[in-house]
Design an enzyme around this catalytic site. Sequence first.
Site, short mmCIF file in Angstrom:
data_model
loop_
_atom_site.label_atom_id
_atom_site.label_comp_id
_atom_site.label_asym_id
_atom_site.label_seq_id
_atom_site.Cartn_x
_atom_site.Cartn_y
_atom_site.Cartn_z
N LYS A 156 -27.30 -11.66 -29.12
CA LYS A 156 -28.70 -11.78 -29.49
C LYS A 156 -28.91 -11.94 -30.99
CE LYS A 156 -30.17 -10.22 -24.97
NZ LYS A 156 -30.52 -9.14 -24.23
N GLN B 28 -32.65 -3.10 -24.93
CA GLN B 28 -31.72 -3.69 -24.35
C GLN B 28 -31.42 -2.69 -22.89
OE1 GLN B 28 -29.75 -6.45 -24.78
NE2 GLN B 28 -29.03 -5.97 -22.53
N ASP C 61 -38.96 -10.11 -24.37
CA ASP C 61 -38.51 -10.36 -23.08
C ASP C 61 -39.35 -10.63 -22.04
OD1 ASP C 61 -35.80 -10.05 -23.35
OD2 ASP C 61 -35.77 -7.88 -23.35
#
Length: 295
Positions: free
Chosen positions: A54, A98, A121
């Site tokens: 990412k 994460q 997200d």
Amino acid sequence: MGGEIIDGKKVAELVRQSVREDVEQWVKKGNRAPFLQVVLVGDDPASVVYTGTKTKACRDVGIDTNTLELQDTISAKELKGIITDLNNDDSVDGILVQMPLPSHLSQYDVIESIDHRKDVDGFHPMNVGRLSIDQPCFRSCTPAGVMELFKYYSIPVKSKHAVVVGASNIVGSPMAVMLSRENSTGKATTTICHKFTRDLTTHTIHADILVVAAGQPNLIKAEMVKEGVVVVDVGINRVADETSEKGYKLVGDVDFESVRKKASWITPVPGGVGPMTVAMLMKNTLLAAKKSIYP
Ligand code: NAD
């Protein structure tokens, strides 16, 4: 032969190119580059790889980023304190914690502590709720990436029967919501299946569009789908492979070769949905920096 390949790698690069150009314009106008703060708790090898992918993708499109690496012994209070500081920091546009988190931390509480305006997200209840009532929001990256694939290949979704296998909060459920909303891109009649579904085939066999996100290699076989189905395989599973140097290979949830023979379109694994997830994260981070969703 069989179904045509939905090339997620190619479409993801197009999305990234468009984000790259937008970031360039944004900075040319005198704004600072968008900034994504990645938070990694512990050193789970897969999470280390994912965060690396990412942050590399961010830099590739001109988004600034760094990864805050925290001990897996961190308390919920300490972690929330760090997230509150990031929420209040105007130089941070997006926050990505994460997953999965160590078992002593509640994933739900941590997600809820992120400012929903920085939740790139799309996991925060505010974004999930707004998605379900067809309002602008950060959309979960993987299902948003699948919708982008349908758009790119002009695969009709409206009025089709879509079947989603898998009902997790991050993939299956938001996928079903995106497919089924009446006012946004979906407009499909949508069935959602999960591990408690009895006789999966009675549902999958009627799918015009089948999205599979169960994490079960070879779950979907040719006899479970009808001719002409569009198949999107979200699954990423490691299976032993002695012929590979690593000793394993990545496969999806769909028996690709046999299902392809009946499908009109199909995504491969790897190279299907995976690259789209990262590309959509870039897009969300740019939207956060521009305050496009929450002005
Ligand atoms: P999860 O384990 O949280 O959820 C799995 C879902 O599948 C659950 O709803 C479960 O009820 C359902 N399920 C499991 N076995 C089933 C069965 N036999 N029949 C019907 N339903 C069944 O997983 P997740 O986080 O949603 O991820 C699903 C898969 O997608 C995994 O392989 C994961 O690695 C992959 N994934 C890929 C991407 C990507 O970018 N391509 C992103 C996220 C997840």
